[in-house]
Design a protein around this motif. Sequence first.
Motif, short mmCIF file in Angstrom:
data_model
loop_
_atom_site.label_atom_id
_atom_site.label_comp_id
_atom_site.label_asym_id
_atom_site.label_seq_id
_atom_site.Cartn_x
_atom_site.Cartn_y
_atom_site.Cartn_z
N LEU A 1 0.84 -1.19 0.00
CA LEU A 1 0.00 0.00 0.00
C LEU A 1 0.88 1.25 0.00
CD1 LEU A 1 -2.83 -0.95 2.53
CD2 LEU A 1 -3.09 -0.54 0.07
N PRO A 2 0.38 2.33 -0.60
CA PRO A 2 1.20 3.55 -0.72
C PRO A 2 1.27 4.33 0.58
CG PRO A 2 -0.96 3.91 -1.66
CD PRO A 2 -0.92 2.46 -1.27
N MET A 3 2.37 5.06 0.74
CA MET A 3 2.51 6.06 1.79
C MET A 3 2.72 7.41 1.11
SD MET A 3 5.00 4.45 4.70
CE MET A 3 6.43 4.39 3.62
N GLU A 4 3.04 8.41 1.92
CA GLU A 4 3.41 9.71 1.37
C GLU A 4 4.77 9.61 0.68
OE1 GLU A 4 4.64 9.56 5.74
OE2 GLU A 4 2.90 8.97 4.55
N ASP A 5 5.09 10.60 -0.12
CA ASP A 5 6.38 10.72 -0.80
C ASP A 5 6.64 9.62 -1.82
OD1 ASP A 5 6.88 12.95 0.80
OD2 ASP A 5 7.85 11.76 2.35
N GLY A 6 5.60 9.05 -2.39
CA GLY A 6 5.77 8.06 -3.44
C GLY A 6 6.31 6.73 -2.97
N ARG A 7 6.33 6.50 -1.67
CA ARG A 7 6.82 5.24 -1.14
C ARG A 7 5.67 4.26 -0.93
NH1 ARG A 7 9.22 6.89 4.26
NH2 ARG A 7 7.48 8.36 4.13
N PHE A 8 6.04 2.97 -0.90
CA PHE A 8 5.09 1.91 -0.61
C PHE A 8 5.65 1.05 0.52
CE2 PHE A 8 3.71 3.15 -4.72
CZ PHE A 8 2.41 2.70 -4.90
N LEU A 9 4.75 0.55 1.35
CA LEU A 9 5.14 -0.45 2.34
C LEU A 9 4.65 -1.81 1.85
CD1 LEU A 9 4.52 1.04 5.90
CD2 LEU A 9 6.69 0.43 4.85
N VAL A 10 5.54 -2.78 1.84
CA VAL A 10 5.18 -4.15 1.51
C VAL A 10 5.38 -5.00 2.75
CG1 VAL A 10 5.74 -6.17 0.11
CG2 VAL A 10 5.79 -3.89 -0.92
#
Length: 471
Positions: A250-259
């Motif tokens: 799922l996405p976070m802020e700043d274009g990052r994703f947590l897997v």
Amino acid sequence: MTDGLGSGAGPGGGTRHAVVVGGSIAGLLAARVLADHAERVTVIERDRFPEEAEQRAGVPQGRHLHVLLESGRQALDQLLPGAVDEMLAAGAPRVGMPEDVVQWQAGTWFRRMDAMVDIITASRPLVEQVIRRRVLADPRITAVEATEAVGLAGDAARVRGVLVRERGAGRGGEPRVIGADLVVDASGRGSRASQWLAELGAEPPYEETIDTGLAYATRVYRHDRHADDTDAAGYFVVPNPGQPYSGVALPMEDGRFLVTLSGLRGQEPPGEPEAFEEFAARLPHPVLRDWMAKAEAVSPVYGFRATANVRRRYDRPGRRPAGFLVAGDALCTFNPIYGQGMAVAALTAVALRDALADRRRTPTTARVQRALLAASRQAWDISAGADKKMPGAVGSAARPRLVDRPVGWYLARVQQRVGGDPEVGAVFRAVQSLTKPLTALFAPRVARAVLFRPAPEGLDLPPLWKDAGQG
């Protein structure tokens, strides 16, 4: 606050001083509520709060996935108006379910119909920063940082403060007392309140536990969603008794994703980067592993294993002191895979607000404590109810009840229809988001669909575009 929650009256009959143990989300929101009933509120925190949205040692799960359910958003808007908008302005994604997510559950892929509920998938540090700044901007609230609570002052009849010691002073450091008319323990899953109560000669609460042995590991990725061959914002593979592995991106802020990848006892995801990505091959389809292969990993792999459901029954009768409440994860904590923690923290704070504002009844310690536990009951029923069905589940509350079999049969039929039936799906997601009660799943309109309407035909392949499989 009157009998049970304060030994002396301040302005308007309120408590003079309230102390909250723990600067968690639950603790900060409790402090916000108490500030309307006390002359001053002190938050005791073991860490030093960071200025920016950064990880801190006292939140071991802070590097892992957090979602704010719809109920949590609504509660937070009541407690801190504008806080959610501030998170969104800082880049927190709003993800529509099921429209934006490729989801596998109960043996089938869900159809990506129009969004029925939204979740906010900001990082935990961002959520904490927004809440912390707003709460601590209140001049009535003070934070005492780098200080740990080591006990309670008072006796078995009434708590009159907290014993604290500066971090780094060691066990030989002499504790000091911070006097209080009310103490709220919001110190989290590792709460030592049971020990503190026993030291006062009071009765610790009975603990209900259900532990599947689930462990999970998380890694941060960067991924250009718009350059991909899908319009999905995220991916979610939900475990069940026949398929014990989970994967979510799922996405976070700043274009990052947590897997995050998870498995049960004996099938835990590894901490080595290459093995972590190989572990994704255990999922029922390679879609998430393929996504990871196209993304850029930008962090180590972080593991977490404290995932048991634990409910401490302070609501049950017992010899316990007045002037002491327990909230947040210190009261009831859930398997984090269900994403309920932040929402329940906000709902519990709303319950505290309402219990203290109820002019029909005296807000005694026992009455308010029951209200706080009631705010977490539905989340417990969902999390614990699902986990007790998982293979290898152990704990004092893991034994099936007589009612579990017929209810389980009905809910299995619900899940067969959630992925493709908009009517059943909308109610199911509202229940999961804690905006409707569990009884909504048994309402006549839903029951007719569940009992007499054929289950929609499942999808064999993941719907990578929103119009896939709409049929």
